[in-house]
Write an enzyme that holds these catalytic residues in place. Structure first.
Site, PDB file in Angstrom:
ATOM      1  N   GLU A   1      28.484  74.113  34.916  1.00  0.00           N
ATOM      2  CA  GLU A   1      27.461  73.819  33.900  1.00  0.00           C
ATOM      3  C   GLU A   1      27.424  74.895  32.820  1.00  0.00           C
ATOM      4  OE1 GLU A   1      23.644  72.941  35.704  1.00  0.00           O
ATOM      5  OE2 GLU A   1      24.563  71.917  37.400  1.00  0.00           O
TER       6      GLU A   1
ATOM      7  N   GLU B   1      21.296  73.799  44.157  1.00  0.00           N
ATOM      8  CA  GLU B   1      20.305  74.878  44.069  1.00  0.00           C
ATOM      9  C   GLU B   1      19.508  75.099  45.355  1.00  0.00           C
ATOM     10  OE1 GLU B   1      18.072  73.881  40.557  1.00  0.00           O
ATOM     11  OE2 GLU B   1      19.835  73.962  39.279  1.00  0.00           O
TER      12      GLU B   1
END
Ligand code: G3I
Length: 448
Positions: free
Chosen positions: A262, A157
């Site tokens: 994910e 991220e």
């Protein structure tokens, strides 16, 4: 076509017959997801929690998936809660489980702004100290699992939604090159591991994914070891980006692998059959997009059961985001993954957790009164249709609390304007009169 399976429990109650229907408890006859994925050369993985790897959870994690990602166990805050004092218990347990079940492990994650230990985030470090702390962390963890981790989410991220770098302890302290350095240090510790940058909201073509694209292009141009990009894919029902496959393809054309790392598809609770059907379509299109691109390594779901999902804790009122329900029963999304991986389902997908009960209330020489109850547990409906086929020439002559049509032996009864809604834990009943001769067997009712 979905149908409920009959529990084949026939009960005579005060002159009436009641047939109970239950959802399938298992799908033992179906080919496991991991076998279907392997036949396509793909990974199908799940995030796991080490302490849960027993019983049904452990059985499913081992049988259905060929890759495991520790959901939390390898994060810095988990492995080094106190500086210099390491706890590898859960990470070791997951790696051992994976080896015992012939599974890959996806390491997650080495460099992130969340779930870092307090001693690190509360410390006051010079840039040189911070760089050396990060290098030591990466070297220690990657070396420990050298040869046992197929791919690492090295950097997690790094971007804001607009494609600028996220302001974090790493960016602020070390500048943008923390990313290149982290990849280089990880490669030195395990040259065989595939090294990824992983982010969310980069599934479609947009400003954030384009920033990631430009970074990967730059890193490759500089000879930095970067093998892949992870698209987290924390999605909302009905909102799979239309450019997903195009986006996977453009990274692939850049010369890196892509993994969906994910995947989950959340919905506003309560779930109902329409939302579960849309969710199934969403899972199917994500898996199919990966199957369609050679360099897409595979898809990992972020928890395989609703009871093990991070979603309800983070998005109150949302959930039901995974392919199995709270009780480990496969949902329509599970069967959609089967189909996207080229499999066929021998067990019809259950229609959520709603079911129908047919009973004969009373019967006389040529006529009878019947009743169907639609009930929900763990799900709800906003509309319904009950369908069945009469087996002995019976005909509906009149119905109430539903609109019934009959064509040949096929009957279809739709809710009335006032009783389409069946809440979780609730039920709706409608009735009818019919004619019969010879015999009046109880039919199997399915919900549509
Ligand atoms: O372990 C403690 C427990 O001792 C304590 O009683 C409990 C009380 O809140 O918290 C437990 O820690 C929780 C931890 O998960 C383990 O369950 C944390 O509060 C909770 O914040 C943490 O959430 C994790 C989240 O990352 C943190 O950002 C989720 O489980 C995990 O699934 C999630 O995973 C992230 C990926 O790493 C990166 N991408 C997004 C994804 C979802 O947020």
């Amino acid at each position: 076509m979905r149908s409920l399976r009959t529990g084949l429990s026939l009960a005579a109650v005060a002159g009436s017959l009641a047939l109970l229907f239950t959802a399938p408890a298992a799908h033992a006859a179906d080919t496991p997801l991991r076998d279907l994925a392997a036949a396509k050369g793909k990974v199908i993985g799940t995030a796991v929690t080490g302490s849960k790897l027993t019983g049904t959870y452990g059985d499913l994690a081992g049988a259905q998936f060929n890759s495991l990602t520790p959901g939390n166990a390898m994060k810095w805050g988990s492995v080094e809660p106190t500086q210099g004092s390491f706890d590898w218990t859960e990470a070791d347990q997951i790696v051992a489980f994976a080896q015992a079940h012939n599974q890959q492990v996806r390491g997650h994650t080495l460099v992130w702004h969340n779930q870092n230990p307090n001693w690190l985030t509360n410390g006051s470090w010079t840039s040189a100290q911070l760089g050396s702390l990060l290098q030591n962390h990466i070297t220690t963890e990657v070396s420990r699992y050298k040869g046992r981790i197929t791919a690492w989410d090295v950097v997690n991220e790094p971007f804001n939604e607009d494609g600028t770098y996220r302001s974090t302890i790493w960016y602020n302290g070390l500048g943008a090159d923390y990313i290149a350095n982290a990849l280089t240090w990880a490669h030195a510790a395990d040259p065989a591991a595939k090294l990824y940058i992983n982010d969310y909201n980069v599934e479609g073509v947009n400003a954030k994914s384009t920033a990631l694209y430009n970074l990967v292009k730059d890193l490759k141009g500089r000879g930095v070891p970067i093998d892949g990009v992870g698209l987290q894919a924390h999605l909302i029902v009905g909102q799979v980006p239309a450019t997903l496959q195009q986006n996977i393809q453009r990274f692939s054309d850049l010369g890196v692998d892509v993994a969906v790392t994910e995947l989950d598809v959340r919905m506003a609770l309560p779930a109902d059959s329409a939302k579960l059907a849309q969710q199934a379509a969403d899972f199917k299109s994500v898996v199919a997009a990966c199957v369609a691109v050679t360099r897409c390594a595979g898809v990992t779901v972020w928890g395989f059961a609703d009871s093990d999902s991070w979603v309800p804790g983070t998005f109150p009122g949302y959930g039901a985001a995974t392919p199995y329900d709270d009780n480990y029963a496969p949902k329509p999304a599970y069967y959609a993954i089967v189909e996207a991986l080229g499999g066929t389902t021998t067990t019809p997908p259950p229609s959520g957790a709603c079911s129908a009960t047919y009973s004969v209330q009373s019967q006389w020489n040529t006529g009878f009164t019947g009743q169907v109850t639609v009930s929900c547990s763990g799900a709800s409906l906003s509309s319904w249709t009950a369908n069945w086929t009469f087996g002995a020439g019976q005909r509906i002559t009149q119905a109430w609390n539903a609109t019934c049509t009959q064509s040949g032996s096929s009957v279809s009864c739709a809710n009335a304007s006032y009783n389409g809604s069946v809440p979780d834990g609730g039920s709706v009943t409608f009735g009818f009169n019919g004619s019969w001769s010879g015999s009046n067997p109880v039919p199997t009712v399915t919900l549509g």
